[in-house]
Design a protein around this motif. Sequence first.
Motif, short mmCIF file in Angstrom:
data_model
loop_
_atom_site.label_atom_id
_atom_site.label_comp_id
_atom_site.label_asym_id
_atom_site.label_seq_id
_atom_site.Cartn_x
_atom_site.Cartn_y
_atom_site.Cartn_z
N LEU A 66 -21.42 72.57 49.90
CA LEU A 66 -20.67 72.98 51.08
C LEU A 66 -20.03 71.78 51.78
O LEU A 66 -20.65 70.74 51.93
N PRO A 67 -18.79 71.96 52.24
CA PRO A 67 -18.09 70.84 52.88
C PRO A 67 -18.38 70.72 54.38
O PRO A 67 -17.48 70.57 55.19
N PHE A 68 -19.66 70.82 54.75
CA PHE A 68 -20.05 70.78 56.15
C PHE A 68 -21.15 69.75 56.33
O PHE A 68 -21.95 69.48 55.43
N LEU B 15 -24.61 71.52 61.48
CA LEU B 15 -24.86 72.97 61.40
C LEU B 15 -26.22 73.32 61.99
O LEU B 15 -26.33 74.29 62.75
N ARG B 16 -27.23 72.53 61.66
CA ARG B 16 -28.56 72.78 62.22
C ARG B 16 -28.54 72.70 63.74
O ARG B 16 -29.08 73.55 64.43
N ARG B 17 -27.92 71.63 64.26
CA ARG B 17 -27.86 71.44 65.72
C ARG B 17 -27.13 72.60 66.39
O ARG B 17 -27.54 73.09 67.44
N VAL C 11 -37.30 71.46 68.19
CA VAL C 11 -37.05 72.55 67.25
C VAL C 11 -36.45 72.00 65.95
O VAL C 11 -36.82 72.43 64.85
N LEU C 12 -35.55 71.04 66.07
CA LEU C 12 -34.98 70.42 64.87
C LEU C 12 -36.05 69.73 64.04
O LEU C 12 -36.02 69.78 62.80
#
Length: 108
Positions: free
Chosen positions: A26-28, A33-35, A8-9
């Motif tokens: 964004l500090p991420f 985030l995707r996972r 899916v990724l």
Amino acid sequence: MKLGLDEVLTLLAAIEQDYPWLTEELPFDENALRRLVVADLLERDAMLHQQGVTAEDRQLVYLVSTARLVLDNLLLYLRLMRHETLPDEQLGEVRQLMQRLERGEGRE
């Protein structure tokens, strides 16, 4: 066909080639985030499957969920438009959608 997290990724990455996800501000960690999101969706799918929800009903759940996310995204864009100029491509998409709404598309 049952897909795992990595598959899916990979599909998500292919989509993002045409529609990049703008995260530079964004500090991420965008991969984290995707996972996180994909893992959550796969868990929800497994849960619905274990509960005996049919493939047709799961597809309806996904369709309604997608509609909700698109509406949320549209509202975020509209709020952003009040405070800053959107990139041309995103602004064009919002304008196209607004024109469709003005023509009465989507109304029964």
